[in-house]
Enzyme design. Structure first.
Site, mmCIF file in Angstrom:
data_model
loop_
_atom_site.group_PDB
_atom_site.id
_atom_site.type_symbol
_atom_site.label_atom_id
_atom_site.label_comp_id
_atom_site.label_asym_id
_atom_site.label_seq_id
_atom_site.Cartn_x
_atom_site.Cartn_y
_atom_site.Cartn_z
ATOM 1 N N THR A 131 4.283 -43.507 59.611
ATOM 2 C CA THR A 131 3.373 -43.514 60.502
ATOM 3 C C THR A 131 2.336 -44.679 60.741
ATOM 4 O OG1 THR A 131 1.049 -42.106 61.105
ATOM 5 C CG2 THR A 131 2.045 -42.442 58.520
ATOM 6 N N TYR A 174 -3.370 -38.404 53.527
ATOM 7 C CA TYR A 174 -2.161 -38.266 54.271
ATOM 8 C C TYR A 174 -1.688 -39.927 54.450
ATOM 9 C CZ TYR A 174 0.834 -38.393 58.568
ATOM 10 O OH TYR A 174 1.855 -38.575 59.305
#
Length: 355
Positions: A131, A174
């Protein structure tokens, strides 16, 4: 003499999720066998599983299992010709509310996959869905300026977007868990010789995406317009992302898989690039024009790790594999709107299907 085709299945962890099921579909269309490993815990994944089986029958095998459990991962990896690892906890908000679970899924789960490949099938390529959040907030307020309805960088260095040379700066649990996994995948190529590829993805959207407020924001915005529900914008709405249609994302993944000798050991940023950059406010305007509906929205505080500006520099991927995005944002929005309207446009209780 023609090289004999490897008929072993491609393993896709998280293969019933949005990107995973689109990858499985494209592989099966090519006539390849696909083994999907998914715990079927997220909204919409059971529907995606049924869609895959109805389209491809025995070419798709679905195993219900969790990447946190090493034994089913080993069993799945053992006979795979390649591993596409997309299973993950995907919401920043959930990582903040339960950092331990986020770590176990994203970091430990990825290590389970890598160890299974290293010990039981070490020639299989491993591709990992990372990501842009591994880069953290990236840009300070002093380095951006408001231009119309979007932020733009004040310096000329970012005109082509963020490259793979940007320093890592994990932000939010995250970001930490995905960044840890990202670095493990990259390091297993250097230390153990595995044929790994890291794809740091930015804002993938398209059909089969059940968008929520926490993940899949383009689909969430469109779905809110279809349902006539108000939106909450976290931040001021001028933040910018580059959007990439899922068919283009799948093409990039398969280009790397098919030319693994060129891609292995590499890290690639994958997104729509400057041509497909859009702010939240601009996207709302486009959706209003597309749907013919005004969208009401309110504002809330920025969330941890929110980036005011992120646009992908796709030149490394283009140079290595000849890949470029083919679907412009306006066209991609039409395709997503058509799918969402067909899926949710009639108010048979869509919540049941997502349960």
């Amino acid at each position: 003499m023609m090289e004999q085709r490897d008929n072993r299945p491609v393993l896709i962890t998280g293969g019933c999720g949005f990107i995973g099921c689109n990858l499985a579909d494209r592989l099966a269309v090519r006539g390849e066998r696909v083994l999907v490993l998914d715990n079927l815990a997220r909204a919409g994944v059971r529907e995606n599983a049924q869609w895959l089986k109805s389209r491809h029958g025995d070419l798709i095998t679905i195993t219900v299992a969790d990447i946190r459990e090493p034994i089913p991962v080993i069993d799945a990896v053992r006979d795979a010709r390649a591993v596409l690892h997309l299973a993950a906890q995907v919401a920043v908000t959930d990582s903040v509310s339960d950092p331990a679970a986020d770590f176990e899924i994203n970091a430990r789960g990825t290590l389970n996959v890598l160890e299974a490949v290293r010990l039981h099938n070490n020639t299989a390529p491993v591709m990992f869905a990372s990501t842009n959040k591994v880069y953290g907030r990236l840009i300070e307020d002093s380095e951006i300026a408001l231009a119309g309805r979007r932020y733009t960088p004040t310096g000329a260095l970012l005109v082509d977007g963020i490259s793979e040379n940007a320093p890592l700066d994990f932000y939010s649990p995250y970001g930490c868990s995905k960044g840890t996994a990202d670095q493990y995948v990259h390091d297993y190529a250097r230390v153990f010789g595995l044929r790994t590829v890291v794809m740091r993805m930015s804002c993938i959207y398209g059909p089969r995406q059940f968008g929520t407020e926490d993940q899949g924001w383009v689909a969430h915005f469109l779905l809110s317009a279809i349902r006539g529900k108000p939106l909450t914008i976290y931040g001021d709405g001028y933040q910018v992302r580059d959007a990439l249609h899922v068919s283009d994302a799948v093409a990039a993944w398969l280009a790397a898989l098919d030319r693994i000798g060129l891609a292995c050991g590499r890290v690639f940023n994958l997104g729509g690039g400057p041509a497909n950059a859009v702010s939240l406010r601009e996207l709302i305007d486009q959706i209003s024009e597309l749907t013919g509906r005004e969208i009401s929205y309110c504002f809330a505080d920025w969330r941890p790790g929110d980036q005011p500006w992120y646009v992908t520099d796709t030149r490394a991927l283009s140079t290595a594999l000849g890949w470029t995005p083919q679907i412009p944002l306006a066209e991609g929005l039409h395709s997503l709107h058509a799918w969402l309207s067909g899926r949710f446009g009639t108010e048979h209780d869509s919540r049941e299907a997502l349960a």
